[in-house]
Design an enzyme around this catalytic site. Structure first.
Site, short mmCIF file in Angstrom:
data_model
loop_
_atom_site.label_atom_id
_atom_site.label_comp_id
_atom_site.label_asym_id
_atom_site.label_seq_id
_atom_site.Cartn_x
_atom_site.Cartn_y
_atom_site.Cartn_z
N CYS A 1 -7.07 46.29 18.84
CA CYS A 1 -6.03 45.75 17.97
C CYS A 1 -4.71 45.64 18.73
CB CYS A 1 -5.86 46.66 16.75
SG CYS A 1 -4.59 46.11 15.60
N CYS B 1 2.44 51.04 14.80
CA CYS B 1 1.24 51.70 14.27
C CYS B 1 0.97 52.96 15.08
CB CYS B 1 0.04 50.76 14.33
SG CYS B 1 -1.42 51.40 13.46
N CYS C 1 -5.88 51.78 17.85
CA CYS C 1 -7.24 51.23 17.91
C CYS C 1 -7.32 50.28 19.11
CB CYS C 1 -7.58 50.50 16.61
SG CYS C 1 -7.59 51.60 15.17
N SER D 1 -11.87 49.94 7.80
CA SER D 1 -11.99 49.43 9.17
C SER D 1 -12.97 50.33 9.91
CB SER D 1 -10.62 49.46 9.86
OG SER D 1 -9.75 48.53 9.26
N CYS E 1 -1.02 38.85 3.63
CA CYS E 1 -1.33 40.05 4.42
C CYS E 1 -0.02 40.80 4.67
CB CYS E 1 -1.99 39.65 5.73
SG CYS E 1 -2.49 41.05 6.76
N ASN F 1 -10.59 38.70 17.92
CA ASN F 1 -9.51 37.76 18.19
C ASN F 1 -8.75 38.21 19.44
OD1 ASN F 1 -9.77 36.02 15.83
ND2 ASN F 1 -9.18 37.83 14.66
N CYS G 1 -6.58 38.44 12.46
CA CYS G 1 -6.83 39.87 12.33
C CYS G 1 -6.71 40.57 13.68
CB CYS G 1 -8.23 40.09 11.75
SG CYS G 1 -8.66 41.81 11.51
N GLU H 1 5.76 41.65 10.79
CA GLU H 1 5.20 40.33 10.51
C GLU H 1 4.40 40.39 9.21
OE1 GLU H 1 4.73 38.18 14.81
OE2 GLU H 1 3.12 39.57 14.24
#
Length: 376
Positions: A138, A131, A135, A240, A124, A314, A357, A111
């Site tokens: 996330c 990944c 984390c 981060s 972005c 989020n 995010c 994305e």
């Protein structure tokens, strides 16, 4: 920590199955022309013309490259491609944020998100399928790492955004696509060479023409690559961080188990930039949002030209955290700002389309598993 060799990318193919010229610089394009038998005396000129058409004019086919001889255009079309990845889904948020789900030739998907402001906008960009960092806050971190994106696939995200915004040629007045933030899916510094190649194309004045001061690369803390990034690109740096104690950061951002906070911040102090380094800090209720955390953050940042982006958490389906209250976030910000560090609270963008995010996650793997199970 090297990227496993199993993630190395073969020569990327475009959506039409042909090797893609997207992601190549002038020298790479000249090599492709040599493979087609283009005479040496004309090769450099033709390579520069190709570069201009791909990155300055945004040509998605060879047919429209009118400064190239018709015979050469035909040979290029037979052997190579400048096609974009397939746009599987395109979503627009109520706040104007755009999200594209892009599928590459091998079926893998990522994305990319464009976040418009009144007179500018940031794309972005993703650098990996999935990944490796896991984390805890996330959504992307709940995906397994499938592979790195090649420079053509990173660069193609920029071309898709320019296409959608109708901002070709590059020199068009009043363009909205002005910034790149490498904060999408994946850890950029674990795909270092492809990151650098694609950002050099983005910064080329004869190509996409974006200033290095308008590009920011975010990392969760791949310390050995931070020094190299400063030497190779000198773009903006974002960290981060998300915690001020090693025991908590070990849990929230597991890469901290290899490179601790002190080592990470030392690398930031060495980073060669006139811009402030951005420290990203997601606000998690009752986890990392106390006044004591804010005061410790101020202590840690001493000697670093920095600003702190406070990111309201989020949520996503099944998320194990809650967002800190608005009062708590602003109390935290007040402590940081009183110490002289700008501490804006990031306004969530694209939440209604899971584009904010920490919310990016493709559904392709789950869909394929469901289809396979149904077939079985």
């Amino acid at each position: 920590m090297p990227v496993p060799s199993s993630l190395a990318l073969p020569k990327p193919l475009a959506a039409d199955g042909k090797p893609s010229l997207i992601g190549l610089d002038v020298q790479g394009l000249a090599a492709c022309l040599e493979s087609l038998g283009e005479p040496e005396r004309q090769r450099d000129l033709r390579a520069r013309q190709l570069f201009h058409w791909i990155y300055h004019r945004g040509a998605a086919s060879f047919e429209i490259m009118s400064t190239l001889p018709q015979a050469l255009r035909a040979r290029l079309a037979d052997a190579y491609s400048v096609a974009r990845p397939e746009i599987v889904a395109e979503q627009r948020s109520s706040d104007g944020t755009w999200k594209w789900l892009l599928r590459f030739a091998d079926g893998q998907e990522v994305e990319a998100v464009f976040i418009p402001e009144e007179d500018r906008g940031a794309l972005c960009v993703s650098t990996q399928v999935g990944c490796t960092l896991t984390c805890k806050f996330c959504h992307t971190g709940t995906m397994p790492l499938v592979r790195n994106l090649g420079a053509p696939e990173i660069t193609a995200q920029m071309l898709v955004a320019r296409d959608a915004l109708r901002e070709w040629p590059t020199a068009i007045e009043g363009r909205l696509f002005t910034n790149i933030v490498v904060m999408g899916m994946g850890e950029p510094l674990f795909n270092y060479d492809n990151l650098v190649d694609s950002m050099r194309l983005a910064m080329d004045e004869q190509g996409l023409g974006l200033s290095r001061r308008r590009i920011t690369v975010s990392t969760s803390g791949v310390v050995p690559r931070i020094d190299q990034l400063g030497a190779d690109l000198g773009v903006g740096l974002a960290i981060s961080l998300h915690a001020v104690r090693d025991d908590l950061r070990d849990e929230l951002v597991p890469i901290n188990r290899k490179w601790k906070i002190a080592e990470l911040l030392d690398a930031c102090r060495r980073y060669p930039t006139r811009r402030r380094i951005t420290f990203e800090y997601v606000m998690l209720k009752g986890v990392n949002d106390s006044d004591a955390d804010a005061r410790e953050l101020v202590r840690l940042l001493e000697g670093i030209p920095a600003k702190v982006n406070l990111i309201p958490f989020n949520p996503w389906p099944g998320a194990p955290f809650e967002c800190s209250s608005n009062n708590r976030i602003h109390a935290f910000a007040a402590i940081v700002e009183a110490a002289g560090y700008a501490s804006p609270v990031r306004t969530p963008r694209g939440r209604d389309i899971l584009a904010a995010c920490g919310q990016l996650k493709t559904e392709s793997q789950r869909l394929r598993r469901r289809l396979s199970a149904a077939a079985a």
